[in-house]
Design a protein around this motif. Structure first.
Motif, PDB file in Angstrom:
ATOM      1  N   THR A 174       0.808  -1.225   0.000  1.00 12.27           N
ATOM      2  CA  THR A 174       0.000   0.000   0.000  1.00 12.27           C
ATOM      3  C   THR A 174       0.839   1.272   0.000  1.00 12.27           C
ATOM      4  OG1 THR A 174      -0.198  -0.176   2.424  1.00 12.27           O
ATOM      5  CG2 THR A 174      -1.988  -1.087   1.088  1.00 12.27           C
ATOM      6  N   GLY A 175       2.152   1.148  -0.132  1.00 12.20           N
ATOM      7  CA  GLY A 175       2.998   2.329  -0.266  1.00 12.20           C
ATOM      8  C   GLY A 175       3.384   3.001   1.036  1.00 12.20           C
ATOM      9  N   VAL A 176       3.028   2.410   2.175  1.00 14.96           N
ATOM     10  CA  VAL A 176       3.473   2.965   3.464  1.00 14.96           C
ATOM     11  C   VAL A 176       4.990   2.862   3.556  1.00 14.96           C
ATOM     12  CG1 VAL A 176       3.315   2.735   5.978  1.00 14.96           C
ATOM     13  CG2 VAL A 176       1.279   2.380   4.559  1.00 14.96           C
ATOM     14  N   TYR A 177       5.531   1.724   3.110  1.00 12.91           N
ATOM     15  CA  TYR A 177       6.979   1.538   2.995  1.00 12.91           C
ATOM     16  C   TYR A 177       7.336   1.361   1.522  1.00 12.91           C
ATOM     17  CZ  TYR A 177       6.688   0.122   7.955  1.00 12.91           C
ATOM     18  OH  TYR A 177       6.442   0.060   9.307  1.00 12.91           O
ATOM     19  N   LYS A 178       8.517   1.807   1.170  1.00 14.19           N
ATOM     20  CA  LYS A 178       9.054   1.550  -0.164  1.00 14.19           C
ATOM     21  C   LYS A 178      10.061   0.416  -0.050  1.00 14.19           C
ATOM     22  CE  LYS A 178      11.394   3.629  -4.140  1.00 14.19           C
ATOM     23  NZ  LYS A 178      11.996   4.860  -4.699  1.00 14.19           N
ATOM     24  N   PRO A 179       9.915  -0.639  -0.842  1.00 10.28           N
ATOM     25  CA  PRO A 179      10.831  -1.777  -0.718  1.00 10.28           C
ATOM     26  C   PRO A 179      12.259  -1.433  -1.137  1.00 10.28           C
ATOM     27  CG  PRO A 179       9.440  -2.026  -2.655  1.00 10.28           C
ATOM     28  CD  PRO A 179       8.919  -0.837  -1.906  1.00 10.28           C
ATOM     29  N   ASP A 180      13.209  -2.149  -0.537  1.00  6.74           N
ATOM     30  CA  ASP A 180      14.605  -1.999  -0.945  1.00  6.74           C
ATOM     31  C   ASP A 180      14.845  -2.696  -2.283  1.00  6.74           C
ATOM     32  OD1 ASP A 180      15.134  -0.725   1.487  1.00  6.74           O
ATOM     33  OD2 ASP A 180      15.595  -2.617   2.497  1.00  6.74           O
ATOM     34  N   GLU A 181      14.031  -3.694  -2.545  1.00  2.00           N
ATOM     35  CA  GLU A 181      14.184  -4.464  -3.786  1.00  2.00           C
ATOM     36  C   GLU A 181      12.858  -5.109  -4.141  1.00  2.00           C
ATOM     37  OE1 GLU A 181      17.309  -6.900  -2.455  1.00  2.00           O
ATOM     38  OE2 GLU A 181      16.071  -8.065  -1.093  1.00  2.00           O
ATOM     39  N   GLY A 182      12.737  -5.523  -5.399  1.00  2.00           N
ATOM     40  CA  GLY A 182      11.554  -6.230  -5.852  1.00  2.00           C
ATOM     41  C   GLY A 182      10.544  -5.338  -6.547  1.00  2.00           C
ATOM     42  N   ILE A 183       9.541  -5.977  -7.126  1.00  2.49           N
ATOM     43  CA  ILE A 183       8.486  -5.247  -7.828  1.00  2.49           C
ATOM     44  C   ILE A 183       7.118  -5.748  -7.372  1.00  2.49           C
ATOM     45  CG2 ILE A 183       9.896  -4.752  -9.865  1.00  2.49           C
ATOM     46  CD1 ILE A 183       8.415  -6.978 -11.322  1.00  2.49           C
ATOM     47  N   ILE A 184       6.128  -4.873  -7.500  1.00  2.00           N
ATOM     48  CA  ILE A 184       4.741  -5.197  -7.176  1.00  2.00           C
ATOM     49  C   ILE A 184       3.907  -4.820  -8.395  1.00  2.00           C
ATOM     50  CG2 ILE A 184       2.787  -4.761  -5.649  1.00  2.00           C
ATOM     51  CD1 ILE A 184       4.884  -3.713  -3.576  1.00  2.00           C
ATOM     52  N   LEU A 185       3.344  -5.800  -9.051  1.00  2.00           N
ATOM     53  CA  LEU A 185       2.537  -5.564 -10.244  1.00  2.00           C
ATOM     54  C   LEU A 185       1.063  -5.711  -9.905  1.00  2.00           C
ATOM     55  CD1 LEU A 185       4.591  -7.644 -12.859  1.00  2.00           C
ATOM     56  CD2 LEU A 185       4.720  -5.176 -12.436  1.00  2.00           C
ATOM     57  N   LEU A 186       0.295  -4.653 -10.128  1.00  2.00           N
ATOM     58  CA  LEU A 186      -1.149  -4.686  -9.969  1.00  2.00           C
ATOM     59  C   LEU A 186      -1.754  -4.555 -11.358  1.00  2.00           C
ATOM     60  CD1 LEU A 186      -3.621  -4.670  -8.018  1.00  2.00           C
ATOM     61  CD2 LEU A 186      -3.544  -2.175  -8.170  1.00  2.00           C
TER      62      LEU A 186
END
Length: 252
Positions: A50-62
């Motif tokens: 939900t964008g509260v945290y930004k990941p250090d790595e990886g992708i999220i595809l919606l």
């Protein structure tokens, strides 16, 4: 195409790997569970989605679109809504106004129109009232429309939080321990509500839960986390009978 596809997601806090190479694929219309012991990283994953945290790595595809780096409000507009383990309602607002708060993604008027009560203000407010009442009626909350959210029984507050999330018209609904604090009768009603939401709104649902009766009763597939890593995944019956899951999660 899967509705949600997460690949190699990771984040660290103070040098501690909270989530490591997390992956999941969730098809449209699925009712998917995410379980694991306390501190396993479940809510952190919701915060990443939900964008509260930004990941250090990886992708999220919606729906094929990478949403990493987007603001929480933009991710909500893209189609992800959530509820929280500790209910987060506007408790000093009415039940109706709580649902209307979720409608602002799709109904709006300018500040000027609102201040001076120009015709568009009344037109939009009327449309929002009608849509909110329609949703409240679906969930059996219409009679409490003008009740303060804080005065609702606990189980109905949970239901209202789900209703407000659905008002944003999501593609994916994230439920963070929706049965927390519920008695057995409330939990049974919640199970019926979740199944109803999936069928009525053609909704894809990902839930975090500790209540194994609820998980085994409604989730078709599960991912089990332990220390931020995927321990097991697959069909619910198979995962819950996995010896590694029983040892790490059920403590047997």
């Amino acid at each position: 195409m899967a509705l949600l596809e997460v690949k190699n997601l990771g984040i660290s806090f103070g040098g501690l790997k909270a989530v490591n190479e997390f992956q999941v694929t969730i098809e449209k219309g699925s009712l998917y569970g995410l379980i694991g012991p306390n501190g396993a990283g479940k809510t952190t994953i919701f915060n990443l989605l939900t964008g509260v945290y930004k990941p250090d790595e990886g992708i999220i595809l919606l729906d094929g679109e990478n949403i990493v780096g987007k603001k929480t409000i933009d991710i909500n507009k893209a189609g992800i809504a959530r509820t929280f383990q500790n209910i987060r309602l506007f408790k000093d607002l009415s039940v109706l106004d709580n649902v209307k708060a979720g409608l602002h993604n799709h109904y709006n008027y300018s500040t000027l129109e609102g201040i001076f009560r120009l015709p568009k203000y009344y037109k939009v407010e009327k449309a929002m009232d009608e849509k909110a009442m329609e949703l409240l009626d679906v969930f059996g909350l219409a009679e409490e429309a003008h009740t303060l959210a804080s005065n609702l029984p606990y189980g109905k507050q949970r239901k209202l939080e789900i209703t407000r999330a659905l008002a944003t018209e999501p593609k994916l609904l994230l439920l963070d321990e929706p049965a927390a604090g519920m008695n057995p009768n409330e939990t049974k009603e919640l199970m019926d509500t979740i199944s109803f939401v999936r069928d009525k709104f053609d909704m894809t649902i990902l839930l975090i839960e500790h209540d194994m009766k609820l998980v085994s009763g409604i989730c078709e597939q599960l991912t089990v986390l332990n220390f931020g890593q995927v321990l097991a995944e697959g069909r619910t019956s198979e995962v819950l009978n996995n010896p590694e899951v029983i040892k790490a999660y059920l403590g047997e």
